[in-house]
Design an enzyme around this catalytic site. Structure first.
Site, mmCIF file in Angstrom:
data_model
loop_
_atom_site.group_PDB
_atom_site.id
_atom_site.type_symbol
_atom_site.label_atom_id
_atom_site.label_comp_id
_atom_site.label_asym_id
_atom_site.label_seq_id
_atom_site.Cartn_x
_atom_site.Cartn_y
_atom_site.Cartn_z
ATOM 1 N N TYR A 60 -12.994 -0.352 -7.999
ATOM 2 C CA TYR A 60 -12.581 -1.666 -7.490
ATOM 3 C C TYR A 60 -12.738 -2.769 -8.536
ATOM 4 C CZ TYR A 60 -11.501 0.400 -3.114
ATOM 5 O OH TYR A 60 -10.889 1.169 -2.164
ATOM 6 N N GLN A 95 -0.573 -4.073 3.749
ATOM 7 C CA GLN A 95 -1.550 -3.013 3.472
ATOM 8 C C GLN A 95 -2.257 -3.314 2.149
ATOM 9 O OE1 GLN A 95 0.115 1.179 4.578
ATOM 10 N NE2 GLN A 95 1.860 -0.061 3.948
ATOM 11 N N ASP A 98 -4.476 -7.119 -2.689
ATOM 12 C CA ASP A 98 -4.369 -8.239 -3.640
ATOM 13 C C ASP A 98 -3.970 -9.512 -2.878
ATOM 14 O OD1 ASP A 98 -1.304 -6.689 -4.385
ATOM 15 O OD2 ASP A 98 -1.416 -8.726 -3.573
ATOM 16 N N HIS A 113 -5.869 -3.771 5.439
ATOM 17 C CA HIS A 113 -6.757 -2.883 4.672
ATOM 18 C C HIS A 113 -7.783 -3.662 3.866
ATOM 19 C CE1 HIS A 113 -3.499 0.496 4.842
ATOM 20 N NE2 HIS A 113 -4.178 0.376 5.972
ATOM 21 N N CYS A 121 -21.760 -6.658 3.136
ATOM 22 C CA CYS A 121 -22.914 -5.754 3.215
ATOM 23 C C CYS A 121 -22.424 -4.375 3.672
ATOM 24 C CB CYS A 121 -23.936 -6.293 4.206
ATOM 25 S SG CYS A 121 -25.338 -5.174 4.436
ATOM 26 N N THR A 185 6.447 0.534 0.754
ATOM 27 C CA THR A 185 5.379 1.429 1.179
ATOM 28 C C THR A 185 5.936 2.830 1.376
ATOM 29 O OG1 THR A 185 3.690 1.883 2.872
ATOM 30 C CG2 THR A 185 5.681 0.726 3.597
HETATM 31 C C1 BV8 Z 1 -7.582 5.064 10.638
HETATM 32 C C2 BV8 Z 1 -7.501 0.357 1.020
HETATM 33 C C3 BV8 Z 1 -8.381 5.298 12.851
HETATM 34 C C4 BV8 Z 1 -8.021 1.106 -0.130
HETATM 35 C C5 BV8 Z 1 -6.094 1.963 2.052
HETATM 36 C C6 BV8 Z 1 -3.530 13.019 9.079
HETATM 37 C C7 BV8 Z 1 -2.353 12.550 9.633
HETATM 38 C C8 BV8 Z 1 -2.184 11.209 9.926
HETATM 39 C C9 BV8 Z 1 -3.193 10.298 9.676
HETATM 40 C C10 BV8 Z 1 -4.337 10.765 9.115
HETATM 41 C C11 BV8 Z 1 -4.519 12.108 8.823
HETATM 42 N N1 BV8 Z 1 -5.749 12.240 8.281
HETATM 43 C C12 BV8 Z 1 -6.356 11.032 8.234
HETATM 44 C C13 BV8 Z 1 -5.503 10.146 8.741
HETATM 45 C C14 BV8 Z 1 -5.710 8.713 8.911
HETATM 46 C C15 BV8 Z 1 -5.639 8.034 7.563
HETATM 47 C C16 BV8 Z 1 -4.337 8.325 6.862
HETATM 48 O O1 BV8 Z 1 -3.319 7.766 7.204
HETATM 49 N N2 BV8 Z 1 -4.400 9.205 5.831
HETATM 50 C C17 BV8 Z 1 -3.185 9.523 5.114
HETATM 51 C C18 BV8 Z 1 -3.530 9.759 3.637
HETATM 52 C C19 BV8 Z 1 -2.568 10.759 5.754
HETATM 53 N N3 BV8 Z 1 -5.710 6.627 7.858
HETATM 54 C C20 BV8 Z 1 -6.905 6.039 7.944
HETATM 55 O O2 BV8 Z 1 -7.958 6.579 7.710
HETATM 56 C C21 BV8 Z 1 -6.860 4.600 8.406
HETATM 57 N N4 BV8 Z 1 -7.781 4.447 9.481
HETATM 58 O O3 BV8 Z 1 -6.664 5.831 10.845
HETATM 59 O O4 BV8 Z 1 -8.565 4.744 11.546
HETATM 60 C C22 BV8 Z 1 -7.707 4.273 13.677
HETATM 61 C C23 BV8 Z 1 -6.320 4.277 13.779
HETATM 62 C C24 BV8 Z 1 -5.709 3.336 14.581
HETATM 63 C C25 BV8 Z 1 -6.478 2.414 15.268
HETATM 64 C C26 BV8 Z 1 -7.865 2.416 15.146
HETATM 65 C C27 BV8 Z 1 -8.482 3.343 14.343
HETATM 66 C C28 BV8 Z 1 -7.271 3.674 7.299
HETATM 67 C C29 BV8 Z 1 -6.257 3.775 6.184
HETATM 68 C C30 BV8 Z 1 -6.558 2.690 5.152
HETATM 69 C C31 BV8 Z 1 -6.950 3.331 3.838
HETATM 70 N N5 BV8 Z 1 -7.056 2.295 2.848
HETATM 71 N N6 BV8 Z 1 -6.208 0.917 1.257
HETATM 72 C C32 BV8 Z 1 -7.523 0.450 -1.361
HETATM 73 O O5 BV8 Z 1 -6.451 -0.190 -1.368
HETATM 74 O O6 BV8 Z 1 -8.231 0.592 -2.334
HETATM 75 S S1 BV8 Z 1 -4.654 2.795 2.078
HETATM 76 C C33 BV8 Z 1 -3.812 2.598 0.627
HETATM 77 O O7 BV8 Z 1 -2.581 3.259 0.859
HETATM 78 C C34 BV8 Z 1 -3.395 1.177 0.241
HETATM 79 O O8 BV8 Z 1 -3.737 0.205 1.201
HETATM 80 C C35 BV8 Z 1 -1.899 1.273 0.200
HETATM 81 O O9 BV8 Z 1 -1.302 0.089 0.443
HETATM 82 C C36 BV8 Z 1 -1.720 2.248 1.285
HETATM 83 C C37 BV8 Z 1 -0.417 2.845 1.523
HETATM 84 O O10 BV8 Z 1 0.111 3.150 0.319
HETATM 85 P P1 BV8 Z 1 1.441 2.364 -0.058
HETATM 86 O O11 BV8 Z 1 1.203 0.909 0.082
HETATM 87 O O12 BV8 Z 1 2.552 2.935 0.716
HETATM 88 O O13 BV8 Z 1 1.512 2.683 -1.576
HETATM 89 P P2 BV8 Z 1 2.059 4.026 -2.213
HETATM 90 O O14 BV8 Z 1 1.599 4.034 -3.634
HETATM 91 O O15 BV8 Z 1 1.721 5.193 -1.336
HETATM 92 O O16 BV8 Z 1 3.639 3.850 -2.186
HETATM 93 C C38 BV8 Z 1 4.209 2.835 -2.986
HETATM 94 C C39 BV8 Z 1 5.616 2.631 -2.502
HETATM 95 O O17 BV8 Z 1 6.147 1.544 -3.251
HETATM 96 C C40 BV8 Z 1 6.516 3.824 -2.742
HETATM 97 O O18 BV8 Z 1 7.239 4.079 -1.574
HETATM 98 C C41 BV8 Z 1 7.456 3.353 -3.854
HETATM 99 O O19 BV8 Z 1 8.755 3.870 -3.670
HETATM 100 C C42 BV8 Z 1 7.468 1.886 -3.620
HETATM 101 N N7 BV8 Z 1 7.806 1.066 -4.779
HETATM 102 C C43 BV8 Z 1 7.582 1.333 -6.088
HETATM 103 N N8 BV8 Z 1 8.096 0.306 -6.827
HETATM 104 C C44 BV8 Z 1 8.596 -0.608 -5.963
HETATM 105 C C45 BV8 Z 1 8.413 -0.125 -4.661
HETATM 106 N N9 BV8 Z 1 8.822 -0.791 -3.574
HETATM 107 C C46 BV8 Z 1 9.428 -1.959 -3.762
HETATM 108 N N10 BV8 Z 1 9.658 -2.492 -4.977
HETATM 109 C C47 BV8 Z 1 9.253 -1.857 -6.089
HETATM 110 N N11 BV8 Z 1 9.487 -2.400 -7.291
#
Ligand code: BV8
Length: 252
Positions: A60, A95, A98, A113, A121, A185
């Site tokens: 971070y 999500q 920044d 997020h 804490c 996303t």
């Molecule tokens: C929760 C903080 C319960 C960290 C982040 C199995 C199946 C389904 C779900 C799950 C599962 N196992 C576990 C889960 C749940 C899990 C989850 O979804 N896991 C995934 C990996 C399967 N989720 C959780 O744990 C969440 N909590 O579910 O709690 C609950 C649910 C509901 C209600 C109450 C309780 C918590 C998830 C949060 C995790 N923390 N961020 C940090 O940032 O350091 S997630 C992290 O991924 C970032 O926040 C990021 O934003 C997010 C998603 O990624 P994207 O933003 O999509 O980024 P990515 O790199 O993946 O994609 C980039 C995109 O940009 C691409 O599409 C690309 O084409 C595009 N792009 C590139 N250039 C450009 C562009 N677009 C536009 N213009 C450009 N120039």
């Protein structure tokens, strides 16, 4: 899609890491979902912090340094313009951790997020509030401790397995929207990836903007391929007209 928005229409926007890509902040997929060889899902978790707080703070701290030098791009600015035109008929859920949306002028925003520029804490139940913190903590010996309970300070971030922030407010806005615009996303992380399906199921119009189809592309009525810094200004101008300001009540 060039929605004809009437006076009762409401726009819900969801952004992901892609909207900050043109500002020089790497996406998660863009680096193959890796950081120093670690999968993001392995670093951004409570378990990772418990077992190696120095590694998590190194992750971070590096992202704080990188984000501090970044500036908003035309994609952030287009969304701020849309908010100025629509007022309370607009809501932005990001999500991203920044602050580029705020720097561009967005105010009606929820960081589901968390925030890179805040810490808190690490002890569940400690009443100490999250606080602004732009510092880097390069080593375990410099990680601060909570003044109230002595537990380690952690980034104010929602990690995998934790409950996202402001969900009630976000879902209320999602329930009320008639247009759902998603930008930058991969559509993988839940619950954010399901927002478009929830909006579409209620009859909202749905549009995705990004250079490649997201994993949930099938849930969108329209996908506009291209970088958000280029496509979002086009979408917003077509919705608002070149004059900007509040749209006509009949058509934007
Ligand atoms: C929760 C903080 C319960 C960290 C982040 C199995 C199946 C389904 C779900 C799950 C599962 N196992 C576990 C889960 C749940 C899990 C989850 O979804 N896991 C995934 C990996 C399967 N989720 C959780 O744990 C969440 N909590 O579910 O709690 C609950 C649910 C509901 C209600 C109450 C309780 C918590 C998830 C949060 C995790 N923390 N961020 C940090 O940032 O350091 S997630 C992290 O991924 C970032 O926040 C990021 O934003 C997010 C998603 O990624 P994207 O933003 O999509 O980024 P990515 O790199 O993946 O994609 C980039 C995109 O940009 C691409 O599409 C690309 O084409 C595009 N792009 C590139 N250039 C450009 C562009 N677009 C536009 N213009 C450009 N120039």
């Amino acid at each position: 899609m060039n929605p004809i928005l009437g006076p009762s229409d409401r726009v819900f926007v969801l952004t992901g890491a892609g909207i900050s890509a043109e500002s020089g902040i790497p996406t998660f997929r863009g680096v193959g979902g890796l950081w120093r060889g670690h999968r993001i899902e392995e670093v951004a978790t409570p378990g990772a912090f418990a077992s190696d707080p120095a590694l998590v703070w190194a992750f971070y701290s590096e992202r704080r340094r990188r984000a501090s030098g970044a500036r908003p791009n035309p994609g952030h600015e287009a969304l701020a313009r849309l908010e100025r035109a629509l007022g309370e008929h607009y809501f932005l859920c990001t999500q991203n951790v920044d602050s580029l949306h705020e720097t561009a002028g967005s105010r009606r925003i929820a960081h589901m997020h968390g925030r890179l520029d805040q810490s808190r804490c690490s002890r569940l139940g400690c009443p100490t509030e999250p606080f602004d913190d732009a510092n880097a903590y390069p080593g375990v010996e410099v990680i601060p401790r909570c003044a109230r309970c002595g537990a380690l300070v952690r980034p104010h971030i929602c990690w995998f397995g934790e409950t996202p922030f402001e969900l009630e407010r976000i879902l209320t806005e999602l329930e009320a929207c008639t247009v759902c615009l998603v930008a930058g996303t991969s559509g993988v992380v839940e619950p954010a990836a399901s927002f478009v399906r929830m909006a579409g199921a209620r009859g909202a119009r749905t549009l995705y903007v990004g250079p490649e189809e997201p994993a949930n592309a099938g849930a969108f009525q329209e996908v506009r391929l291209g970088p958000s810094g280029v496509v979002l200004p086009e979408v917003v101008s077509s919705w608002l007209g070149t004059r900007g300001g509040r749209p006509d009540s009949e058509r934007i």
